[in-house]
Every structure is written in C-alpha cells, then in structure tokens.
Design a protein around this motif. Structure first.
Motif, PDB file in Angstrom:
ATOM      1  N   ALA A  49       0.818  -1.214   0.000  1.00 32.30           N
ATOM      2  CA  ALA A  49       0.000   0.000   0.000  1.00 32.30           C
ATOM      3  C   ALA A  49       0.850   1.261   0.000  1.00 32.30           C
ATOM      4  O   ALA A  49       0.421   2.299  -0.520  1.00 32.30           O
ATOM      5  N   ALA A  50       2.069   1.156   0.553  1.00 27.99           N
ATOM      6  CA  ALA A  50       2.956   2.314   0.604  1.00 27.99           C
ATOM      7  C   ALA A  50       3.843   2.418  -0.635  1.00 27.99           C
ATOM      8  O   ALA A  50       4.695   3.308  -0.704  1.00 27.99           O
ATOM      9  N   GLY A  51       3.660   1.519  -1.598  1.00 34.74           N
ATOM     10  CA  GLY A  51       4.453   1.565  -2.818  1.00 34.74           C
ATOM     11  C   GLY A  51       5.789   0.860  -2.730  1.00 34.74           C
ATOM     12  O   GLY A  51       6.646   1.031  -3.602  1.00 34.74           O
ATOM     13  N   THR A  52       5.982   0.058  -1.694  1.00 32.92           N
ATOM     14  CA  THR A  52       7.222  -0.702  -1.525  1.00 32.92           C
ATOM     15  C   THR A  52       7.154  -1.988  -2.336  1.00 32.92           C
ATOM     16  O   THR A  52       6.124  -2.664  -2.354  1.00 32.92           O
ATOM     17  N   THR A  53       8.249  -2.336  -2.990  1.00 29.41           N
ATOM     18  CA  THR A  53       8.330  -3.620  -3.678  1.00 29.41           C
ATOM     19  C   THR A  53       8.359  -4.730  -2.639  1.00 29.41           C
ATOM     20  O   THR A  53       9.135  -4.670  -1.673  1.00 29.41           O
ATOM     21  N   VAL A  54       7.532  -5.744  -2.811  1.00 23.36           N
ATOM     22  CA  VAL A  54       7.462  -6.865  -1.870  1.00 23.36           C
ATOM     23  C   VAL A  54       7.829  -8.151  -2.600  1.00 23.36           C
ATOM     24  O   VAL A  54       7.270  -8.457  -3.656  1.00 23.36           O
ATOM     25  N   ALA A  55       8.773  -8.879  -2.040  1.00 29.14           N
ATOM     26  CA  ALA A  55       9.137 -10.205  -2.543  1.00 29.14           C
ATOM     27  C   ALA A  55       8.925 -11.202  -1.409  1.00 29.14           C
ATOM     28  O   ALA A  55       9.216 -10.903  -0.256  1.00 29.14           O
ATOM     29  N   TRP A  56       8.427 -12.383  -1.753  1.00 27.57           N
ATOM     30  CA  TRP A  56       8.069 -13.374  -0.728  1.00 27.57           C
ATOM     31  C   TRP A  56       8.685 -14.710  -1.077  1.00 27.57           C
ATOM     32  O   TRP A  56       8.665 -15.131  -2.241  1.00 27.57           O
ATOM     33  N   ALA A  57       9.206 -15.394  -0.073  1.00 23.01           N
ATOM     34  CA  ALA A  57       9.734 -16.747  -0.246  1.00 23.01           C
ATOM     35  C   ALA A  57       9.336 -17.571   0.963  1.00 23.01           C
ATOM     36  O   ALA A  57       9.209 -17.050   2.072  1.00 23.01           O
ATOM     37  N   ARG A  58       9.147 -18.855   0.726  1.00 26.97           N
ATOM     38  CA  ARG A  58       8.879 -19.777   1.837  1.00 26.97           C
ATOM     39  C   ARG A  58       9.863 -20.925   1.740  1.00 26.97           C
ATOM     40  O   ARG A  58      10.014 -21.533   0.676  1.00 26.97           O
ATOM     41  N   CYS A  59      10.540 -21.192   2.828  1.00 22.94           N
ATOM     42  CA  CYS A  59      11.516 -22.275   2.831  1.00 22.94           C
ATOM     43  C   CYS A  59      10.802 -23.618   2.867  1.00 22.94           C
ATOM     44  O   CYS A  59       9.854 -23.809   3.637  1.00 22.94           O
ATOM     45  N   LEU A  60      11.275 -24.503   2.025  1.00 24.50           N
ATOM     46  CA  LEU A  60      10.798 -25.875   2.034  1.00 24.50           C
ATOM     47  C   LEU A  60      11.716 -26.702   2.919  1.00 24.50           C
ATOM     48  O   LEU A  60      12.759 -26.233   3.365  1.00 24.50           O
ATOM     49  N   ASP A  61      11.348 -27.942   3.165  1.00 27.72           N
ATOM     50  CA  ASP A  61      12.216 -28.822   3.932  1.00 27.72           C
ATOM     51  C   ASP A  61      13.593 -28.861   3.288  1.00 27.72           C
ATOM     52  O   ASP A  61      13.723 -29.078   2.080  1.00 27.72           O
ATOM     53  N   ALA A  62      14.634 -28.625   4.087  1.00 32.47           N
ATOM     54  CA  ALA A  62      15.987 -28.492   3.542  1.00 32.47           C
ATOM     55  C   ALA A  62      16.419 -29.725   2.756  1.00 32.47           C
ATOM     56  O   ALA A  62      17.219 -29.626   1.821  1.00 32.47           O
ATOM     57  N   ALA A  63      15.900 -30.886   3.100  1.00 34.18           N
ATOM     58  CA  ALA A  63      16.313 -32.104   2.407  1.00 34.18           C
ATOM     59  C   ALA A  63      15.756 -32.176   0.994  1.00 34.18           C
ATOM     60  O   ALA A  63      16.316 -32.866   0.134  1.00 34.18           O
ATOM     61  N   SER A  64      14.660 -31.484   0.727  1.00 34.35           N
ATOM     62  CA  SER A  64      14.035 -31.582  -0.588  1.00 34.35           C
ATOM     63  C   SER A  64      14.246 -30.345  -1.447  1.00 34.35           C
ATOM     64  O   SER A  64      13.985 -30.378  -2.650  1.00 34.35           O
TER      65      SER A  64
END
Length: 199
Positions: A49-64
């Motif tokens: 809403a403030a005009g900031t670029t947003v990037a999103w990541a979610r970590c998966l199980d490290a083994a996979s």
C-alpha cells in the motif's frame, strides 16, 4: 488484525526507516501457530500500500529444496533488471559449475547483494522469508554474508522462525545477522485477554 497492533506499528516504523535508506532485518520468532506468518502477510500488505516492492519466499524442507531456494524465490519478486537476472543465474549454478563451494557461495552473496541494490535503487524493498528454520545450509550461509550489508540499503528483510526447531546452522546465521545494525528479533507470543477483548 486483532491483538497485533504493537507488532504492526513497529513493522510500519521499520518500513518507513527502510524507505529512508535505513534497512535491516526483523526476525519474528515463536511457536508454531503463534501468528508469525499472519503478521508477515499484514506487513506485506502495508508495504504494498505504501508503494514498496514486496518479494516473498517460503523455505521448504531443507532435504528436498535445492540450494539457495528462498533467495531464488525472492529474486522472482524483484524487478527483473540485469543484476537480478545475473543473480538468478548465479544461484542456479549456470555461472559457477566448476567453482569450489566457498567460491560459489561468495559469488552468490555478491550477486544477491547486487540484485537487492539494483532493485532498491528504484524504491524500498520488503523481502519476506517464511519458515527460515527450514532453509538449506547454503541459504543460511548466504544470509550470514549478506547480514552486514542490509542496513546500508533501503531493504527490510523479514524472517519467520519457529523457536522450537533450532539447528547449529540457523543459530550461526541468526547470531551473525543480529549483531549488525538494524537487525532485531521480535518474539510473537500468545494473546493476552486484553489483546482480544471486545470493546
């Protein structure tokens, strides 16, 4: 949101600081189900809403997950300039197939730092990494290298971490991150009766 006004007010202030060129990192820690991801999602909405670029990541199980998975996902959310594209190729291994692991890790750090710098030149950036406790060791090592650069850029990294799943690599990465300016830990606890009282 109900009962998280203090956390959101603080994150709103951190987003304003990032917009002024004082970035850093916030680590939201707590038990599973405490509301860390919900708070991060609300912060992302505020940033958008403030005009900031947003990037999103979610970590998966490290083994996979492949090496550098969360960083690769964050790059997808940044404006696709040449340095962002070069960083994506670096993390995919296209530019470093014959290099030693330590050299490749350092080149990955250089590329990701340059990518964030390029994206932030157009405006502030919020980069969210959900479930950092599940990150692969290479991603955590990259975070350690990047930690000292964040406060110099209009970039706020926001991590969610379960404090019930510690590991040596995670502890080292967070220890390095939290010793730098602009980095802090916020504990997300349960609600108190006052938090959910109906007015």
């Amino acid at each position: 949101m109900v009962g998280r006004e203090a956390e959101l007010a603080h994150l709103r202030a951190r987003l304003r600081q990032a917009a002024d060129g004082r970035g850093g990192a916030v680590v939201l820690t707590g038990e599973p189900g405490a509301g860390k991801t919900t708070i991060a999602e609300a912060a992302a909405r505020l940033a958008t809403a403030a005009g900031t670029t947003v990037a999103w990541a979610r970590c998966l199980d490290a083994a996979s997950a492949p090496a550098y998975w969360p960083w690769s996902q964050l790059l997808l959310g940044l404006p696709g300039g040449p340095r962002v594209q070069a960083a994506a190729r670096q993390l995919d291994g296209e530019l470093a197939r014959d290099e030693e692991d330590t050299v490749r890790r350092f080149r990955a750090y250089q590329a990701v730092a340059a990518a964030f710098g390029e994206a932030a030149a157009a405006g502030p950036v919020l980069a969210v990494v959900d479930d950092l406790h599940a990150a692969d060791d290479a991603s955590l090592a990259l975070l350690q290298l990047l930690a000292g650069d964040l406060h110099r850029m209009p970039v706020l990294l926001l991590f969610t971490v379960r404090d019930t799943e510690p590991s040596r690599a995670l502890g080292q990465a967070l220890g390095e991150l939290l010793r730098h300016p602009g980095a802090e830990r916020m504990t997300v606890g349960g609600f108190t009766p006052a938090d959910v009282a109906v007015l």
